[in-house]
Design an enzyme around this catalytic site. Structure first.
Site, PDB file in Angstrom:
ATOM      1  N   ASP A  18       3.002   0.705   0.149  1.00 11.97           N
ATOM      2  CA  ASP A  18       2.904   0.631   0.759  1.00 11.97           C
ATOM      3  C   ASP A  18       1.355   1.166   0.383  1.00 11.97           C
ATOM      4  OD1 ASP A  18       2.102  -0.828   4.132  1.00 11.97           O
ATOM      5  OD2 ASP A  18       3.001   1.187   4.750  1.00 11.97           O
ATOM      6  N   ASN A  20      -1.327  -2.135  -0.171  1.00 12.45           N
ATOM      7  CA  ASN A  20      -2.381  -2.671  -0.697  1.00 12.45           C
ATOM      8  C   ASN A  20      -3.821  -3.150   0.639  1.00 12.45           C
ATOM      9  OD1 ASN A  20      -1.002  -1.825  -2.689  1.00 12.45           O
ATOM     10  ND2 ASN A  20       0.452  -3.749  -3.096  1.00 12.45           N
ATOM     11  N   ARG A  22      -4.377  -2.813   3.612  1.00 10.93           N
ATOM     12  CA  ARG A  22      -4.936  -1.689   4.226  1.00 10.93           C
ATOM     13  C   ARG A  22      -5.996  -1.586   3.027  1.00 10.93           C
ATOM     14  NH1 ARG A  22      -1.383   2.655   6.507  1.00 10.93           N
ATOM     15  NH2 ARG A  22       0.004   1.509   4.948  1.00 10.93           N
ATOM     16  N   ARG A  31      -7.568  -9.560   0.708  1.00 12.01           N
ATOM     17  CA  ARG A  31      -6.409  -8.347   0.337  1.00 12.01           C
ATOM     18  C   ARG A  31      -5.591  -8.643  -1.253  1.00 12.01           C
ATOM     19  NH1 ARG A  31      -2.702  -6.641   4.834  1.00 12.01           N
ATOM     20  NH2 ARG A  31      -1.669  -7.235   3.691  1.00 12.01           N
ATOM     21  N   ASN A  66       8.644 -10.227   3.918  1.00  6.88           N
ATOM     22  CA  ASN A  66       7.225 -11.092   3.302  1.00  6.88           C
ATOM     23  C   ASN A  66       6.893 -12.077   2.808  1.00  6.88           C
ATOM     24  OD1 ASN A  66       7.130  -7.632   1.328  1.00  6.88           O
ATOM     25  ND2 ASN A  66       6.208  -7.480   3.310  1.00  6.88           N
ATOM     26  N   ARG A  69       4.778 -13.861   4.854  1.00  9.05           N
ATOM     27  CA  ARG A  69       2.946 -13.383   5.421  1.00  9.05           C
ATOM     28  C   ARG A  69       2.593 -15.198   5.303  1.00  9.05           C
ATOM     29  NH1 ARG A  69       2.036  -8.285   2.005  1.00  9.05           N
ATOM     30  NH2 ARG A  69       2.615  -7.058   3.664  1.00  9.05           N
TER      31      ARG A  69
END
Length: 261
Positions: A18, A20, A22, A31, A66, A69
């Site tokens: 967890d 990536n 941010r 991103r 996911n 997204r």
């Protein structure tokens, strides 16, 4: 200094990778740049795990959720996954690593399956370490699929309802073919499981690291394992008599191996 006990390693380690997005956002980057940097962290940690002697490493690479997204981000992730598999093919095959994948693999695009499936087949006989990628994976979904399989067997008369046991359910979960996870690590500072290996987590030790995944180093992995080795795993049984932590550490006599970073 990180000291890891050579003979008390977890057999199966799972990692929720967890942070990536941010990582990229705090640097003013898109991103996808964080996901690309995260691929480098995967390479680094797989190598560290193999050197350490772990038998199984499961990486939560892409969840069922996911898919919700933005399409551009999902497409970029699939390309990065393909590129990672292509770039790591020789290292996987040359270092005795068996590549496995679990999840709803039918949802993966052809560009990923065209690389993933042949590499899984080519590495099938490797036995140094099993690297499992959880792709389009969800723990609840895996439990439901296993339950459906058993329900079909009951309906077909192949087993009785009272033969639906925890062991039989366990055997239908591909993510646990290498055994239950002994240690699950989550990076990024969050304190939740996010639908990862839910059935196998019953007695797993949990380690939450505040570092974002692209910055996760081999030393961070060793620290998580050091933490695991300091815990008493009771599996519901009565533990040893309580001992003050300081004196327990002072009296430890198990051989230790220093890991060079």
């Amino acid at each position: 200094m990180v000291l890891v006990e050579a003979r008390n390693l977890p057999s199966h380690v799972g990692i929720i990778m967890d942070g990536n997005g941010r990582w990229a956002q705090v640097r003013g980057l898109p991103r996808v740049a964080g996901h690309k940097e995260g691929s480098s962290a995967v390479r680094r940690i797989v190598r560290a795990a193999r050197r350490l002697g772990l038998k199984a490493l499961t990486l939560y690479a892409f969840s069922e959720q996911n898919w919700a997204r933005p399409e551009e981000e999902v497409d970029a992730l699939m390309v990065l996954l393909r590129d990672f598999l292509l770039s790591e093919k020789e290292e996987i095959l040359g270092n005795g690593i068996r590549l496995n994948a679990v999840g709803n693999l039918g949802r993966l695009p052809a560009l990923v399956r065209a690389v993933l499936d042949p590499l899984r087949d080519a590495s099938e006989d490797r036995d140094e370490m099993t690297l499992t990628l959880a792709l389009s994976y969800g723990g609840r979904e895996e439990i439901a699929a296993a339950a459906r399989e058993l329900a079909e067997e009951v309906r077909a008369g192949r087993i009785d309802p009272d033969e639906v046991t925890t062991e039989r359910l366990h055997s239908r979960m591909p993510s646990l073919s290498v055994g239950d996870p002994d240690l699950v690590i989550r990076t990024g500072g969050e304190r939740r499981i996010s639908n990862f290996l839910l059935y196998g987590l019953a007695y797993a030790e949990l380690h939450f690291a505040d570092v974002l995944w692209p910055d996760f180093q081999a030393e961070d992995l060793y620290e998580a394992i050091e933490s695991f080795q300091a815990r008493e795993r009771r599996f519901g049984r009565v533990g040893k008599p309580a001992t003050p932590i300081a004196s327990a550490l002072a009296g430890a006599s198990a051989p230790m191996t220093r890991i060079a970073i």
